[in-house]
Design a protein around this motif. Structure first.
Motif, PDB file in Angstrom:
ATOM      1  N   GLU A 118      -2.842  -7.741   4.284  1.00 43.24           N
ATOM      2  CA  GLU A 118      -3.333  -6.514   3.299  1.00 43.24           C
ATOM      3  C   GLU A 118      -4.042  -5.674   4.499  1.00 43.24           C
ATOM      4  O   GLU A 118      -3.867  -4.518   4.307  1.00 43.24           O
ATOM      5  CB  GLU A 118      -4.452  -6.958   2.534  1.00 43.24           C
ATOM      6  CG  GLU A 118      -3.970  -7.885   1.256  1.00 43.24           C
ATOM      7  CD  GLU A 118      -5.004  -8.533   0.308  1.00 43.24           C
ATOM      8  OE1 GLU A 118      -6.278  -8.406   0.878  1.00 43.24           O
ATOM      9  OE2 GLU A 118      -4.541  -9.038  -0.716  1.00 43.24           O
ATOM     10  N   LYS A 119      -4.587  -6.204   5.436  1.00 47.58           N
ATOM     11  CA  LYS A 119      -5.153  -5.306   6.706  1.00 47.58           C
ATOM     12  C   LYS A 119      -4.041  -4.581   7.100  1.00 47.58           C
ATOM     13  O   LYS A 119      -4.091  -3.420   7.461  1.00 47.58           O
ATOM     14  CB  LYS A 119      -5.686  -6.320   7.550  1.00 47.58           C
ATOM     15  CG  LYS A 119      -6.967  -6.694   7.125  1.00 47.58           C
ATOM     16  CD  LYS A 119      -7.572  -7.538   8.371  1.00 47.58           C
ATOM     17  CE  LYS A 119      -9.031  -8.071   8.028  1.00 47.58           C
ATOM     18  NZ  LYS A 119      -9.563  -8.971   9.112  1.00 47.58           N
ATOM     19  N   GLU A 120      -2.849  -5.166   7.424  1.00 48.22           N
ATOM     20  CA  GLU A 120      -1.777  -4.682   7.991  1.00 48.22           C
ATOM     21  C   GLU A 120      -1.150  -3.401   6.909  1.00 48.22           C
ATOM     22  O   GLU A 120      -1.003  -2.294   7.635  1.00 48.22           O
ATOM     23  CB  GLU A 120      -0.476  -5.331   8.326  1.00 48.22           C
ATOM     24  CG  GLU A 120       0.713  -4.930   9.005  1.00 48.22           C
ATOM     25  CD  GLU A 120       0.517  -4.623  10.450  1.00 48.22           C
ATOM     26  OE1 GLU A 120       0.809  -3.899  11.034  1.00 48.22           O
ATOM     27  OE2 GLU A 120      -0.578  -5.458  11.069  1.00 48.22           O
ATOM     28  N   VAL A 121      -0.920  -3.551   5.843  1.00 47.96           N
ATOM     29  CA  VAL A 121      -0.316  -2.619   4.797  1.00 47.96           C
ATOM     30  C   VAL A 121      -1.398  -1.471   4.855  1.00 47.96           C
ATOM     31  O   VAL A 121      -1.138  -0.094   4.603  1.00 47.96           O
ATOM     32  CB  VAL A 121       0.094  -2.996   3.614  1.00 47.96           C
ATOM     33  CG1 VAL A 121       1.341  -3.933   3.542  1.00 47.96           C
ATOM     34  CG2 VAL A 121      -0.949  -3.661   2.631  1.00 47.96           C
ATOM     35  N   TRP A 168      -0.485   3.658  15.809  1.00 49.20           N
ATOM     36  CA  TRP A 168      -1.038   3.575  14.378  1.00 49.20           C
ATOM     37  C   TRP A 168      -1.386   1.884  13.592  1.00 49.20           C
ATOM     38  O   TRP A 168      -2.332   1.929  12.781  1.00 49.20           O
ATOM     39  CB  TRP A 168      -0.138   4.299  13.343  1.00 49.20           C
ATOM     40  CG  TRP A 168       1.051   3.665  13.086  1.00 49.20           C
ATOM     41  CD1 TRP A 168       2.426   3.750  13.612  1.00 49.20           C
ATOM     42  CD2 TRP A 168       1.349   2.789  11.883  1.00 49.20           C
ATOM     43  NE1 TRP A 168       3.321   2.939  13.049  1.00 49.20           N
ATOM     44  CE2 TRP A 168       2.610   2.370  11.985  1.00 49.20           C
ATOM     45  CE3 TRP A 168       0.567   2.569  10.915  1.00 49.20           C
ATOM     46  CZ2 TRP A 168       3.375   1.838  10.793  1.00 49.20           C
ATOM     47  CZ3 TRP A 168       1.250   1.624   9.687  1.00 49.20           C
ATOM     48  CH2 TRP A 168       2.445   1.297   9.858  1.00 49.20           C
ATOM     49  N   ARG A 169      -0.734   1.315  14.582  1.00 52.57           N
ATOM     50  CA  ARG A 169      -1.087  -0.177  13.920  1.00 52.57           C
ATOM     51  C   ARG A 169      -1.989  -0.879  15.145  1.00 52.57           C
ATOM     52  O   ARG A 169      -1.663  -1.053  16.321  1.00 52.57           O
ATOM     53  CB  ARG A 169       0.213  -0.815  14.075  1.00 52.57           C
ATOM     54  CG  ARG A 169       1.072  -0.480  12.909  1.00 52.57           C
ATOM     55  CD  ARG A 169       2.436  -1.320  12.628  1.00 52.57           C
ATOM     56  NE  ARG A 169       2.106  -2.905  12.664  1.00 52.57           N
ATOM     57  CZ  ARG A 169       2.832  -3.756  13.606  1.00 52.57           C
ATOM     58  NH1 ARG A 169       3.979  -3.359  14.083  1.00 52.57           N
ATOM     59  NH2 ARG A 169       2.701  -4.991  13.382  1.00 52.57           N
ATOM     60  N   ASN A 173       0.853  -1.131  -0.013  1.00 51.20           N
ATOM     61  CA  ASN A 173      -0.106  -0.009   0.087  1.00 51.20           C
ATOM     62  C   ASN A 173       0.784   1.105  -0.231  1.00 51.20           C
ATOM     63  O   ASN A 173       2.091   0.905   0.450  1.00 51.20           O
ATOM     64  CB  ASN A 173      -0.803   0.128   1.213  1.00 51.20           C
ATOM     65  CG  ASN A 173      -1.930   0.906   1.134  1.00 51.20           C
ATOM     66  OD1 ASN A 173      -2.353   1.656   0.066  1.00 51.20           O
ATOM     67  ND2 ASN A 173      -2.615   1.197   2.248  1.00 51.20           N
ATOM     68  N   GLU A 174       0.214   2.387  -0.661  1.00 55.63           N
ATOM     69  CA  GLU A 174       0.999   3.659  -0.466  1.00 55.63           C
ATOM     70  C   GLU A 174       0.257   4.654  -0.124  1.00 55.63           C
ATOM     71  O   GLU A 174      -0.916   4.795  -0.304  1.00 55.63           O
ATOM     72  CB  GLU A 174       1.667   3.889  -1.941  1.00 55.63           C
ATOM     73  CG  GLU A 174       2.419   4.883  -1.988  1.00 55.63           C
ATOM     74  CD  GLU A 174       3.328   4.918  -3.332  1.00 55.63           C
ATOM     75  OE1 GLU A 174       3.767   6.195  -3.812  1.00 55.63           O
ATOM     76  OE2 GLU A 174       3.315   3.811  -3.866  1.00 55.63           O
ATOM     77  N   THR A 175       0.855   5.739   0.675  1.00 58.73           N
ATOM     78  CA  THR A 175       0.076   6.913   0.707  1.00 58.73           C
ATOM     79  C   THR A 175       1.192   8.210   0.722  1.00 58.73           C
ATOM     80  O   THR A 175       2.176   7.650   0.876  1.00 58.73           O
ATOM     81  CB  THR A 175      -0.708   6.805   2.214  1.00 58.73           C
ATOM     82  OG1 THR A 175      -1.474   8.008   2.320  1.00 58.73           O
ATOM     83  CG2 THR A 175       0.291   6.789   3.326  1.00 58.73           C
ATOM     84  N   THR A 176       0.606   9.175   0.856  1.00 62.07           N
ATOM     85  CA  THR A 176       1.471  10.724   1.009  1.00 62.07           C
ATOM     86  C   THR A 176       1.213  11.350   2.005  1.00 62.07           C
ATOM     87  O   THR A 176      -0.269  11.409   2.585  1.00 62.07           O
ATOM     88  CB  THR A 176       1.091  11.457  -0.385  1.00 62.07           C
ATOM     89  OG1 THR A 176       1.491  10.816  -1.532  1.00 62.07           O
ATOM     90  CG2 THR A 176       1.972  12.631  -0.076  1.00 62.07           C
ATOM     91  N   ILE A 177       2.011  11.572   3.088  1.00 61.14           N
ATOM     92  CA  ILE A 177       2.096  12.050   4.368  1.00 61.14           C
ATOM     93  C   ILE A 177       2.747  13.452   4.395  1.00 61.14           C
ATOM     94  O   ILE A 177       3.951  13.727   3.522  1.00 61.14           O
ATOM     95  CB  ILE A 177       2.881  11.145   5.247  1.00 61.14           C
ATOM     96  CG1 ILE A 177       2.155   9.895   5.609  1.00 61.14           C
ATOM     97  CG2 ILE A 177       2.787  11.888   6.818  1.00 61.14           C
ATOM     98  CD1 ILE A 177       2.652   8.817   6.429  1.00 61.14           C
TER      99      ILE A 177
END
Length: 144
Positions: A128-131, A30-31, A6-10
């Protein structure tokens, strides 16, 4: 091979994102599955550091999920290997500077063996849930 990504921008600098991720004691922020974590050996966030981690497992049971930092390239890459528990994936956070922040790509890989091959679909869903918890990381870091 089982893979999740997974990818995001912070909206934070790569230095800030890396420092937060490298300090394993931040994981519970966060986890959602992390019940407890502590530095077992080495220096916090450094190559070779091992974190003792207890995770929420199937049926609400606690399971070990200790991990070792296997790559530490500040502001660019933080890699790890799970060294305790039923599943032992490798993972990495790849950080790339972008205008206004940092692109973060979280990858997990597992080569299932033995009984783990039968459990591969369940392991895939868990990975998948983790990422996908990167959304939580984004929210926590941007709120600081």
């Amino acid at each position: 091979m089982t893979h999740a990504e997974n990818e995001t921008t912070i909206s934070r600098s790569p230095e800030d994102v890396y420092a937060f991720l490298a300090d394993g004691s931040n994981n519970p922020a966060w986890r959602s599955g992390v019940q407890a974590i502590s530095l077992k050996s080495g220096h916090a966030g450094a190559l070779g550091a091992v974190y003792r981690q207890t995770l929420a497992g199937p049926g609400g049971r606690s399971i070990d999920g200790d991990y070792e930092i296997t790559a530490a390239d500040p502001s660019r890459l933080l890699g790890f290997q799970v060294v305790a528990g039923p599943a032992r994936p490798t993972g990495a956070y790849h950080l790339t500077p972008v205008p206004g922040g940092t692109a973060v790509r979280f990858t997990l890989d597992l080569q299932p063996k033995g009984l783990m091959k039968v459990l591969a679909p369940m392991v895939q869903r868990t990975m998948e849930k983790e990422v996908f918890q990167l959304a939580n990381l984004k929210a926590v870091l941007e709120a600081r």
